[in-house]
Design a protein around this motif. Structure first.
Motif, mmCIF file in Angstrom:
data_model
loop_
_atom_site.group_PDB
_atom_site.id
_atom_site.type_symbol
_atom_site.label_atom_id
_atom_site.label_comp_id
_atom_site.label_asym_id
_atom_site.label_seq_id
_atom_site.Cartn_x
_atom_site.Cartn_y
_atom_site.Cartn_z
ATOM 1 N N PHE A 22 -57.452 26.836 -25.750
ATOM 2 C CA PHE A 22 -58.059 26.267 -24.541
ATOM 3 C C PHE A 22 -57.432 26.892 -23.305
ATOM 4 O O PHE A 22 -56.988 26.191 -22.397
ATOM 5 C CB PHE A 22 -57.876 24.747 -24.529
ATOM 6 C CG PHE A 22 -58.422 24.053 -25.743
ATOM 7 C CD1 PHE A 22 -59.775 23.809 -25.872
ATOM 8 C CD2 PHE A 22 -57.575 23.668 -26.775
ATOM 9 C CE1 PHE A 22 -60.282 23.176 -26.999
ATOM 10 C CE2 PHE A 22 -58.060 23.029 -27.903
ATOM 11 C CZ PHE A 22 -59.427 22.790 -28.018
ATOM 12 N N ALA A 23 -57.428 28.223 -23.282
ATOM 13 C CA ALA A 23 -56.770 28.940 -22.193
ATOM 14 C C ALA A 23 -57.349 28.596 -20.831
ATOM 15 O O ALA A 23 -56.632 28.568 -19.822
ATOM 16 C CB ALA A 23 -56.855 30.447 -22.437
ATOM 17 N N GLY A 24 -58.631 28.291 -20.780
ATOM 18 C CA GLY A 24 -59.278 27.997 -19.504
ATOM 19 C C GLY A 24 -59.432 26.521 -19.208
ATOM 20 O O GLY A 24 -60.085 26.155 -18.222
ATOM 21 N N ASP A 25 -58.867 25.659 -20.026
ATOM 22 C CA ASP A 25 -59.041 24.214 -19.859
ATOM 23 C C ASP A 25 -57.672 23.529 -19.849
ATOM 24 O O ASP A 25 -57.087 23.241 -20.887
ATOM 25 C CB ASP A 25 -59.907 23.662 -20.999
ATOM 26 C CG ASP A 25 -60.232 22.185 -20.821
ATOM 27 O OD1 ASP A 25 -59.782 21.600 -19.810
ATOM 28 O OD2 ASP A 25 -60.916 21.615 -21.691
ATOM 29 N N GLN A 26 -57.165 23.267 -18.638
ATOM 30 C CA GLN A 26 -55.844 22.644 -18.512
ATOM 31 C C GLN A 26 -55.818 21.220 -19.077
ATOM 32 O O GLN A 26 -54.753 20.728 -19.457
ATOM 33 C CB GLN A 26 -55.433 22.613 -17.037
ATOM 34 C CG GLN A 26 -55.076 23.984 -16.468
ATOM 35 C CD GLN A 26 -53.805 24.549 -17.085
ATOM 36 O OE1 GLN A 26 -52.868 23.820 -17.370
ATOM 37 N NE2 GLN A 26 -53.776 25.861 -17.290
ATOM 38 N N THR A 27 -56.959 20.551 -19.132
ATOM 39 C CA THR A 27 -56.989 19.177 -19.641
ATOM 40 C C THR A 27 -56.685 19.119 -21.136
ATOM 41 O O THR A 27 -56.329 18.053 -21.655
ATOM 42 C CB THR A 27 -58.348 18.521 -19.379
ATOM 43 O OG1 THR A 27 -59.368 19.218 -20.123
ATOM 44 C CG2 THR A 27 -58.700 18.558 -17.897
ATOM 45 N N MET A 28 -56.842 20.248 -21.847
ATOM 46 C CA MET A 28 -56.578 20.285 -23.283
ATOM 47 C C MET A 28 -55.272 21.005 -23.604
ATOM 48 O O MET A 28 -55.050 21.429 -24.730
ATOM 49 C CB MET A 28 -57.736 20.955 -24.020
ATOM 50 C CG MET A 28 -59.001 20.123 -24.070
ATOM 51 S SD MET A 28 -58.779 18.595 -25.020
ATOM 52 C CE MET A 28 -58.626 19.244 -26.691
ATOM 53 N N GLN A 29 -54.403 21.118 -22.605
ATOM 54 C CA GLN A 29 -53.099 21.745 -22.824
ATOM 55 C C GLN A 29 -52.009 20.730 -22.518
ATOM 56 O O GLN A 29 -52.129 19.923 -21.602
ATOM 57 C CB GLN A 29 -52.932 22.971 -21.933
ATOM 58 C CG GLN A 29 -53.915 24.095 -22.248
ATOM 59 C CD GLN A 29 -53.661 25.326 -21.411
ATOM 60 O OE1 GLN A 29 -52.511 25.666 -21.110
ATOM 61 N NE2 GLN A 29 -54.727 26.014 -21.021
ATOM 62 N N VAL A 30 -50.949 20.778 -23.300
ATOM 63 C CA VAL A 30 -49.842 19.838 -23.128
ATOM 64 C C VAL A 30 -48.563 20.490 -23.651
ATOM 65 O O VAL A 30 -48.608 21.291 -24.587
ATOM 66 C CB VAL A 30 -50.139 18.516 -23.878
ATOM 67 C CG1 VAL A 30 -50.182 18.737 -25.381
ATOM 68 C CG2 VAL A 30 -49.132 17.442 -23.537
ATOM 69 N N SER A 31 -47.443 20.195 -23.020
ATOM 70 C CA SER A 31 -46.175 20.781 -23.449
ATOM 71 C C SER A 31 -45.635 20.065 -24.681
ATOM 72 O O SER A 31 -45.983 18.911 -24.952
ATOM 73 C CB SER A 31 -45.136 20.699 -22.319
ATOM 74 O OG SER A 31 -44.688 19.365 -22.149
ATOM 75 N N HIS A 32 -44.752 20.732 -25.419
ATOM 76 C CA HIS A 32 -44.152 20.101 -26.596
ATOM 77 C C HIS A 32 -43.275 18.923 -26.195
ATOM 78 O O HIS A 32 -43.144 17.956 -26.954
ATOM 79 C CB HIS A 32 -43.344 21.126 -27.400
ATOM 80 C CG HIS A 32 -42.148 21.677 -26.698
ATOM 81 N ND1 HIS A 32 -42.233 22.597 -25.695
ATOM 82 C CD2 HIS A 32 -40.827 21.422 -26.840
ATOM 83 C CE1 HIS A 32 -41.028 22.903 -25.261
ATOM 84 N NE2 HIS A 32 -40.149 22.190 -25.933
ATOM 85 N N GLU A 33 -42.689 18.957 -24.975
ATOM 86 C CA GLU A 33 -41.874 17.837 -24.516
ATOM 87 C C GLU A 33 -42.722 16.580 -24.348
ATOM 88 O O GLU A 33 -42.276 15.468 -24.650
ATOM 89 C CB GLU A 33 -41.190 18.190 -23.190
ATOM 90 C CG GLU A 33 -40.062 19.190 -23.317
ATOM 91 C CD GLU A 33 -38.868 18.617 -24.070
ATOM 92 O OE1 GLU A 33 -38.759 17.378 -24.159
ATOM 93 O OE2 GLU A 33 -38.054 19.399 -24.578
ATOM 94 N N THR A 34 -43.952 16.745 -23.867
ATOM 95 C CA THR A 34 -44.845 15.595 -23.703
ATOM 96 C C THR A 34 -45.184 14.974 -25.052
ATOM 97 O O THR A 34 -45.253 13.744 -25.187
ATOM 98 C CB THR A 34 -46.132 16.032 -22.978
ATOM 99 O OG1 THR A 34 -45.788 16.554 -21.689
ATOM 100 C CG2 THR A 34 -47.086 14.866 -22.799
ATOM 101 N N ILE A 35 -45.384 15.818 -26.065
ATOM 102 C CA ILE A 35 -45.677 15.296 -27.403
ATOM 103 C C ILE A 35 -44.478 14.522 -27.940
ATOM 104 O O ILE A 35 -44.627 13.430 -28.494
ATOM 105 C CB ILE A 35 -46.051 16.453 -28.355
ATOM 106 C CG1 ILE A 35 -47.304 17.168 -27.849
ATOM 107 C CG2 ILE A 35 -46.278 15.923 -29.769
ATOM 108 C CD1 ILE A 35 -47.673 18.401 -28.652
ATOM 109 N N TYR A 36 -43.263 15.074 -27.749
ATOM 110 C CA TYR A 36 -42.070 14.366 -28.203
ATOM 111 C C TYR A 36 -41.931 13.018 -27.501
ATOM 112 O O TYR A 36 -41.573 12.014 -28.122
ATOM 113 C CB TYR A 36 -40.818 15.211 -27.935
ATOM 114 C CG TYR A 36 -40.534 16.255 -28.990
ATOM 115 C CD1 TYR A 36 -40.299 15.884 -30.313
ATOM 116 C CD2 TYR A 36 -40.495 17.608 -28.674
ATOM 117 C CE1 TYR A 36 -40.022 16.833 -31.280
ATOM 118 C CE2 TYR A 36 -40.225 18.568 -29.636
ATOM 119 C CZ TYR A 36 -39.987 18.175 -30.941
ATOM 120 O OH TYR A 36 -39.718 19.117 -31.904
#
Length: 394
Positions: free
Chosen positions: A170-184
């Motif tokens: 989802f390179a062009g969609d920031q809404t579908m990107q999240v950092s690994h820290e957020t998942i933790y």
């Protein structure tokens, strides 16, 4: 034909807005029209403005600045702006303010406008607004993103891998990107997201809570006052001077262990008998017992890793009149001589075996066998012969 303004006029306008003036007031004070001011402000990055009669910046950076350590100060950003105007390289700007050139490169690329201009006031204000808290948490209501993360975690994917693949797919969609820290955070902190709580069981380490990798974790470390390996003298690295040792433990079944010490220049090995346990007290006593009879010039230093078994290093230093250096975390290669020796010792001490079955006499016999073995690194001489030559010279 629109009126052309020198670059410094535009910078003066941006400085006024970032200092609290409205766009209209700042434009009037530099002799530009309100429309020109709006255009300049839009090109600068469109930071949030206050919806009021004043119409200035919604959240200006504080006028009295407190140093943030890693964060660039307003004065440093001013130096970057002047350096850019003078045509200086990133490396020269970094040297002038005591920062790495990569920091300058990221700062300029993050805060330049469409025409490549960098304004210190604008950059500082944008950084201040970006630090505002609290920030909305991404995994609270985004069911599609949570569902995709759950599917991948059920297949054994790590949060780091998931974050990388989201950025790829989802390179062009920031809404579908999240950092690994957020998942933790969503997994470990209550009320911090909509991921299933049982997904934490899919993590490789199966931890119930996260171990902090911060300065707080180091406050209780027994090694916070110890010498680091980077502080060792150069003579240790080039093996030109004897008397510098590397140490570690060989671990067997049920917590049994044997200590190993290897002299860097001769590869001479000493084995430490650790009956019952390998606590800091037991290891310290064994090291003092085995090394006390060595002449002073053959116990100049000892390098160890950061295992808790050497928490009593201060006692060892005092008793042996030596210096202990500690490797960087997770860097066993910094004790390469010891690692290679331990690999040879596994011929007698197999992995998973009960190492408490070996008596002190057994350890002395095995150490003697290893020390009488010719070594290619010593031109087929033996560690025992090399050490004897040093003892005779003394």
């Amino acid at each position: 034909m629109p009126k052309l303004f020198p670059v410094h006029v535009r910078d003066d306008f941006l400085d006024l807005v970032c200092s609290g003036a409205s766009v209209s007031e700042a434009a009037r004070r530099v002799g530009a029209s309100r429309g020109t001011g709006k255009k300049w402000w839009a090109e600068s990055g469109q930071m949030t403005l206050s919806i009021s009669a004043h119409g200035g910046l919604a959240d200006p950076a504080p006028s009295v600045e407190v140093s943030c350590g890693r964060a660039l100060s307003e004065a440093e950003r001013g130096m970057i702006q002047m350096g850019r105007q003078a045509g200086m390289s990133y490396a020269k700007i970094g040297a002038a303010i005591g920062r790495d050139k990569s920091v300058i490169w990221r700062e300029v690329n993050r805060n330049c406008d469409a025409e490549g201009r960098y304004n210190a006031k604008v950059a500082h204000t944008r950084a201040h607004q970006a630090r505002r808290r609290p920030k909305p948490f991404k995994l609270i209501e985004d069911e599609d993103l949570c569902r995709l993360i759950a599917v991948w975690m059920d297949d054994g994917w790590s949060p780091k891998l998931i974050s990388s693949m989201l950025a790829f797919y989802f390179a062009g969609d920031q809404t579908m990107q999240v950092s690994h820290e957020t998942i933790y955070q969503a997994l470990y902190v209550q009320t911090r997201g909509s991921l299933r709580k049982d997904l934490a069981e899919n993590l490789s380490l199966k931890r119930k809570q996260r171990i902090p990798h911060t300065a707080d974790r180091l406050k209780s470390s027994p090694y916070k006052e110890a010498f680091k390996i980077s502080e060792r003298p150069a003579e240790v690295q080039d093996r030109a001077v004897p008397g510098h040792w590397e140490g570690d433990l060989i671990i067997g079944s049920d917590g049994t262990a044997i200590g190993t010490l290897v002299e860097r220049s001769t590869r001479f090995t000493i084995l430490l008998h650790l009956p019952g346990d390998h606590t800091a007290e037991t290891v310290a006593a064994a090291m003092i017992r085995e090394m006390a009879n060595l002449p002073e010039h053959l116990r100049r230093s000892i390098t160890w890793d950061r295992g808790t078994e050497l928490a009593g290093y201060a006692k060892i230093q005092t008793a042996l009149e030596t210096t202990l250096y500690f490797c960087d975390p997770h860097s066993p290669w910094q004790r390469g001589t010891n690692e290679n020796t331990n690999r040879l010792l596994r011929f007698w001490f197999e992995k998973g075996s009960d190492l408490s079955a070996h008596t002190p006499e057994d350890l002395n016999r095995i150490a003697a066998k290893l020390n009488r073995r010719p070594r290619p690194t010593l031109n087929l001489d033996t560690p025992a012969n090399r050490l004897n030559q040093l003892l005779q010279a003394a």
